[in-house]
Design a protein around this motif. Structure first.
Motif, PDB file in Angstrom:
ATOM      1  N   ALA A   1      -4.619  10.607  -5.657  1.00 40.74           N
ATOM      2  CA  ALA A   1      -4.735  10.293  -4.098  1.00 40.74           C
ATOM      3  C   ALA A   1      -6.033   8.664  -4.891  1.00 40.74           C
ATOM      4  O   ALA A   1      -5.763   7.987  -5.664  1.00 40.74           O
ATOM      5  CB  ALA A   1      -6.152  10.250  -3.313  1.00 40.74           C
ATOM      6  N   VAL A   2      -5.048   7.489  -3.502  1.00 43.05           N
ATOM      7  CA  VAL A   2      -5.438   6.373  -4.088  1.00 43.05           C
ATOM      8  C   VAL A   2      -6.901   6.086  -4.384  1.00 43.05           C
ATOM      9  O   VAL A   2      -7.682   4.678  -5.217  1.00 43.05           O
ATOM     10  CB  VAL A   2      -5.092   5.422  -3.489  1.00 43.05           C
TER      11      VAL A   2
ATOM     12  N   HIS B   1       0.683   4.262  -2.793  1.00 46.34           N
ATOM     13  CA  HIS B   1       1.071   5.503  -2.611  1.00 46.34           C
ATOM     14  C   HIS B   1       2.408   6.021  -3.300  1.00 46.34           C
ATOM     15  O   HIS B   1       1.835   7.571  -4.154  1.00 46.34           O
ATOM     16  CB  HIS B   1       0.716   6.333  -0.875  1.00 46.34           C
TER      17      HIS B   1
ATOM     18  N   TYR C   1       0.837  -1.299  -0.413  1.00 45.43           N
ATOM     19  CA  TYR C   1       0.031   0.109   0.406  1.00 45.43           C
ATOM     20  C   TYR C   1       1.064   0.961   0.104  1.00 45.43           C
ATOM     21  O   TYR C   1       0.623   2.536  -0.376  1.00 45.43           O
ATOM     22  CB  TYR C   1      -0.863  -0.205   1.752  1.00 45.43           C
ATOM     23  N   ASP C   2       2.164   1.641   1.115  1.00 48.32           N
ATOM     24  CA  ASP C   2       2.880   2.377   0.569  1.00 48.32           C
ATOM     25  C   ASP C   2       3.209   2.405  -0.739  1.00 48.32           C
ATOM     26  O   ASP C   2       3.528   3.962  -1.251  1.00 48.32           O
ATOM     27  CB  ASP C   2       4.126   2.710   1.772  1.00 48.32           C
TER      28      ASP C   2
ATOM     29  N   ALA D   1       1.553   9.536  -6.474  1.00 45.51           N
ATOM     30  CA  ALA D   1       1.244  10.689  -6.179  1.00 45.51           C
ATOM     31  C   ALA D   1       1.517  11.621  -7.159  1.00 45.51           C
ATOM     32  O   ALA D   1       2.099  10.927  -8.014  1.00 45.51           O
ATOM     33  CB  ALA D   1       2.512  10.528  -5.091  1.00 45.51           C
TER      34      ALA D   1
END
Length: 304
Positions: free
Chosen positions: A64-65, A57, A53-54, A61
Motif C-alpha cells: 500500500a502507498v 500504485h 499517483y496511479d 504493488a
C-alpha cells in the motif's frame, strides 16, 4: 498554515522532466519549512497528480502507498521516468534544431538532454559541439562551422548565435525595403491617376512596376509583360486593317465615279455621231390633225 508558492502536477507525458520536477519539489518543501518525512510524503502525493499517483500504485504493488517511505517512492519513479544512458544518448544524438526553434533554445535543450547521457566533463563540450554542427537547420551556418579550424563548443555557440542574429537583421532590412518599395509604388500609382496615364501592361491607372500583369503572357503576341487588351502589336494590326478598309472604300468610290464619268462621255459621243432633230415645235397650242406621209422602203410604199 498557507504554503508559499505552488507546484503543478507532474506531466507524465514528458518523463525527461522528472529530474527537474523533483528539484523544484525539494525547493518547495524547503521554502515552506517542511522537515517531517511523513508530511513531505503527504505533500508530494497531494501535488504529484492523479496520473503519477496511479503509476506509484503499480510500481509498489502489492504494498500500500501508506506503507512505503517517500524515498522508496521517488526512487522507483526515477527508475521509471528516467531513461538509461543508452536511451539518453540516442535521444541526444537524434535531436536536431526544429524549423521554428531559435539557436539559444536549441543549445539549451541539448544541454538538458546531455544530463541523461552520462558524459564526463572531458567529452561533454565535444558532444555538444558535434551536435550543434550536425543538427543546425541552416546549411550555410553548417558549412561555416565545418570550415572552422580547431572548432570548440564555445566557438560553435558564438558563431551560431552571431549567424542567427545577422540573418534576423537581414530579414528585417528586407522587410523595410519591401515596405519602402510599396510606398514608392503607391505614390507612382497616385501620380498616374492624377496625370490620367494608364499602365501599358493592362491599361489600368497605376505604375507598370506595380501591375499584376507584369508576369502575364499576352494571348495575341505571346510575349510576357502585358495582356491582350493592352497589346501594342494587336492595336497596330487593328489600325492597319482600318486604314486598309478605308483605302479600299475610297478606291471603290473613285472607281464608281470614274465609271459614271465614262458612261457620260460615251453618251455624249453617241449623241454627237447620231444627232436627233425636232421635226416641228408646237408653241401656240393650236390643234393639229393627223396626217399620213407616204414612204418607200426597199421599193415598198409605206404610209406613216
Amino acid at each position: 498554515m498557507a504554503l508559499l508558492g505552488t507546484i503543478e502536477p507532474f506531466n507524465t507525458g514528458e518523463p525527461l522532466k522528472w529530474k527537474t520536477y523533483m528539484e523544484r519539489f525539494q525547493f518547495f518543501i524547503t521554502a515552506n519549512g517542511i522537515t517531517d518525512e511523513t508530511k513531505k510524503k503527504a505533500v508530494f502525493l497531494s501535488i504529484c497528480g492523479p496520473s503519477t499517483y496511479d503509476i506509484i500504485h503499480s510500481l509498489i504493488a502489492p504494498q500500500a502507498v501508506s506503507d512505503v517511505d517517500l524515498a522508496v517512492i521517488t526512487e522507483k519513479l526515477s527508475a521509471h521516468f528516467l531513461c538509461s544512458t543508452v536511451v539518453g544518448r540516442f535521444m541526444f544524438h537524434r535531436r536536431n534544431q526544429k524549423p521554428e526553434e531559435n539557436m539559444a533554445s536549441y543549445i539549451k535543450e541539448l544541454r538538458h538532454l546531455a544530463g541523461d547521457c552520462g558524459f564526463n566533463e572531458s567529452i561533454l563540450e565535444e558532444m555538444l559541439r558535434d551536435r550543434i554542427v550536425c543538427g543546425v537547420k541552416d546549411e550555410n551556418l553548417q558549412r561555416r562551422l565545418l570550415a572552422e579550424q580547431n572548432l570548440t563548443f564555445s566557438k560553435a555557440e558564438e558563431l551560431a548565435l552571431a549567424h542567427e542574429t545577422a540573418m534576423q537583421s537581414v530579414s528585417a532590412l528586407r522587410e523595410t525595403t519591401v515596405l519602402a518599395t510599396h510606398s514608392v509604388n503607391k505614390f507612382q500609382n497616385k501620380q498616374f491617376k492624377q496625370n490620367g496615364k494608364t499602365c501599358f501592361r493592362g491599361e489600368n491607372m497605376h505604375a507598370p512596376e506595380d501591375c499584376r500583369f507584369k508576369d502575364a503572357v499576352c494571348n495575341f503576341c505571346k510575349k510576357k509583360g502585358h495582356i491582350e487588351r493592352a497589346c501594342l502589336s494587336k492595336k497596330r494590326g487593328i489600325r492597319k486593317e482600318q486604314i486598309q478598309k478605308k483605302q479600299t472604300a475610297n478606291q471603290k468610290a473613285i472607281s464608281a465615279e470614274e465609271e459614271k464619268q465614262v458612261q457620260m462621255v460615251e453618251a455624249e459621243s453617241t449623241e454627237a455621231i447620231h444627232p436627233s432633230y425636232d421635226i416641228f415645235v408646237i408653241k401656240d397650242g393650236t390643234e393639229i390633225k393627223d396626217f399620213m406621209v407616204p414612204l418607200k422602203i426597199n421599193s415598198k410604199e409605206i404610209k406613216l
